[in-house]
Design an enzyme around this catalytic site. Structure first.
Site, PDB file in Angstrom:
ATOM      1  N   ARG A   1       0.822  -1.223   0.000  1.00 44.42           N
ATOM      2  CA  ARG A   1       0.000   0.000   0.000  1.00 44.42           C
ATOM      3  C   ARG A   1       0.849   1.263   0.000  1.00 44.42           C
ATOM      4  NH1 ARG A   1      -5.281  -1.341   3.864  1.00 44.42           N
ATOM      5  NH2 ARG A   1      -6.253  -2.795   2.413  1.00 44.42           N
TER       6      ARG A   1
ATOM      7  N   ARG B   1      -6.715  11.670  -7.300  1.00 48.02           N
ATOM      8  CA  ARG B   1      -7.907  10.850  -7.198  1.00 48.02           C
ATOM      9  C   ARG B   1      -9.190  11.670  -7.095  1.00 48.02           C
ATOM     10  NH1 ARG B   1      -9.100   6.271  -4.494  1.00 48.02           N
ATOM     11  NH2 ARG B   1     -11.187   7.028  -4.932  1.00 48.02           N
TER      12      ARG B   1
ATOM     13  N   TYR C   1     -15.105 -12.821   0.713  1.00 53.27           N
ATOM     14  CA  TYR C   1     -15.881 -11.598   0.454  1.00 53.27           C
ATOM     15  C   TYR C   1     -17.153 -11.920  -0.313  1.00 53.27           C
ATOM     16  CZ  TYR C   1     -12.586  -7.930   1.934  1.00 53.27           C
ATOM     17  OH  TYR C   1     -11.806  -7.074   2.663  1.00 53.27           O
TER      18      TYR C   1
ATOM     19  N   ASP D   1      -7.000  -3.194  -6.810  1.00 56.29           N
ATOM     20  CA  ASP D   1      -7.737  -3.652  -5.644  1.00 56.29           C
ATOM     21  C   ASP D   1      -8.059  -5.117  -5.852  1.00 56.29           C
ATOM     22  OD1 ASP D   1      -9.441  -2.572  -3.136  1.00 56.29           O
ATOM     23  OD2 ASP D   1     -10.572  -4.141  -4.177  1.00 56.29           O
TER      24      ASP D   1
ATOM     25  N   ARG E   1      -3.324   6.052  -0.255  1.00 51.05           N
ATOM     26  CA  ARG E   1      -3.998   6.931   0.694  1.00 51.05           C
ATOM     27  C   ARG E   1      -3.095   7.748   1.596  1.00 51.05           C
ATOM     28  NH1 ARG E   1      -6.345   1.886   4.284  1.00 51.05           N
ATOM     29  NH2 ARG E   1      -4.318   0.995   4.869  1.00 51.05           N
TER      30      ARG E   1
END
Length: 363
Positions: A40, A53, A172, A89, A44
């Site tokens: 990552r 973004r 998921y 992702d 973010r």
């Protein structure tokens, strides 16, 4: 390692990345220095990511080639890390296959229809084969283009391809959204084993196609990321999970690229994870790298495992911790420095850069 099966212009085939610190360490050779990158690292925690973004959803960002390439490159420019990790992702291969899924802000992946029965599995889109011109193959074109754009700018810095592991994808899909205990998935694997096996077979093919598309477009290594396998016992992992991971990883085995397998909270699973088609193992921050190397009989190069919480520690504490990771990692046949999990969203980029500099100085 032979790269004859790769396209002639692939950076491993041309030699551009074949002797990079990352590839050398992952192959158990002696690199010029201890390589470092961070899970990552693209995203973010970077102000430039937040700016670029603006006005786009997460999945839109992943499927817009120029934007995905730019986001992948941002931490390489800022930190001087030894690899880019493809910005994506874990649900992207499901999205491009035609599964109804979105990423809800503050929640995570949310599916239109949870998978609970064989009829649900049978209704999943047909995946086809690599390069067959099928709908899924065509839908992967934005991924291939994003990789090509990224690799063209990385030069001698390798790109790591990425996919979510089949167990995590299946978990998921059964739950329909994030879960703390993955109870619905763990119940399904025992109450309806035929349904579970069919679903994992589908998710392993989706992950394998996704990895293969990235490698053929220019990625020099891959990482299979299993968020939730650590919730399983070793016996359950071997019986219900390992086969899917192996199928996904072996989808690129003929291409000769290093294959990293990482699972969170999975120190008890390192040996079977290695047996599931990995050529290198990621280790989270809960298990010392020396202990991990002993657990797998010194057979695998290791990746890890700075505790992400240490990025907020005083300089002296963080420095001592990084040195400890370097020392313990020296016991493995190869060591790539990384965090023991993903980059915290509030991580200070200046601190992260100092860690890179420290690794390069001392490693």
């Amino acid at each position: 390692m032979s790269f004859d099966a790769l396209p002639a212009d692939h950076p491993l085939a041309t030699g551009a990345t074949a002797d990079s610190a990352l590839v050398a360490a992952l192959e158990g050779r002696t690199p010029t220095h201890r390589p470092v990158w961070f899970m990552r690292q693209a995203g973010r925690s970077l102000p430039e990511y937040l700016k670029v973004r603006e006005g786009t959803t997460m999945l839109e960002s992943c499927l817009e080639p120029a934007l995905a390439a730019e986001i992948t490159l941002q931490p390489v420019r800022r930190y001087g890390v030894d690899a880019g990790i493809f910005f994506s992702d874990i649900v992207v291969p499901l999205k491009v296959a035609g599964v109804g899924v979105d990423i809800a802000p503050g929640v995570g992946p949310v599916f239109d229809h949870p998978i609970r029965t064989m009829a649900d599995v049978d209704a999943l889109p047909a995946l086809g084969e690599p390069g067959d011109g099928s709908a899924v193959d065509v839908a992967l074109d934005p991924i291939r283009e994003a990789v090509r754009l990224t690799v063209a700018q990385l030069g001698s810095t390798p790109l790591i391809g990425f996919a979510g592991a089949p167990f995590t994808l299946a978990a998921y899909m059964v739950q329909g959204r994030p879960s703390r205990d993955h109870m619905a998935a763990r119940e399904l694997m025992w109450s309806a084993p035929d349904v579970w096996e069919a679903l994992v077979s589908w998710t392993s093919r989706a992950a394998g196609l996704f990895l293969r598309a990235q490698v053929l477009a220019g990625a020099s290594a891959v990482q299979l990321f299993d968020s939730w396998a650590g919730s399983l016992s070793e016996a359950a992992y071997v019986e219900k999970c390992a086969g899917g991971s192996r199928a996904a990883l072996m989808a690129v085995a003929d291409l000769g690229v290093p294959r990293i397998h990482f699972a969170a909270n999975a120190g008890h699973l390192l040996d079977p994870m290695g047996a599931a088609g990995a050529t290198a193992l990621g280790v989270d921050y809960r298990t010392g790298l020396d202990e991990a190397s002993r657990a797998v009989g010194g057979r695998f190069p290791l990746q890890g495992n700075i505790d992400p919480a240490m990025l907020a520690a005083p300089v002296s504490t963080l420095t001592a911790h990084v040195q400890d990771v370097l020392d313990r990692g020296s016991e493995a046949p190869g060591h790539v420095v990384n965090l023991g999990h993903g980059m915290p969203p509030h991580a200070d980029p200046d601190v992260v850069k100092r860690v890179v500099e420290l690794v390069h100085e001392r490693g």
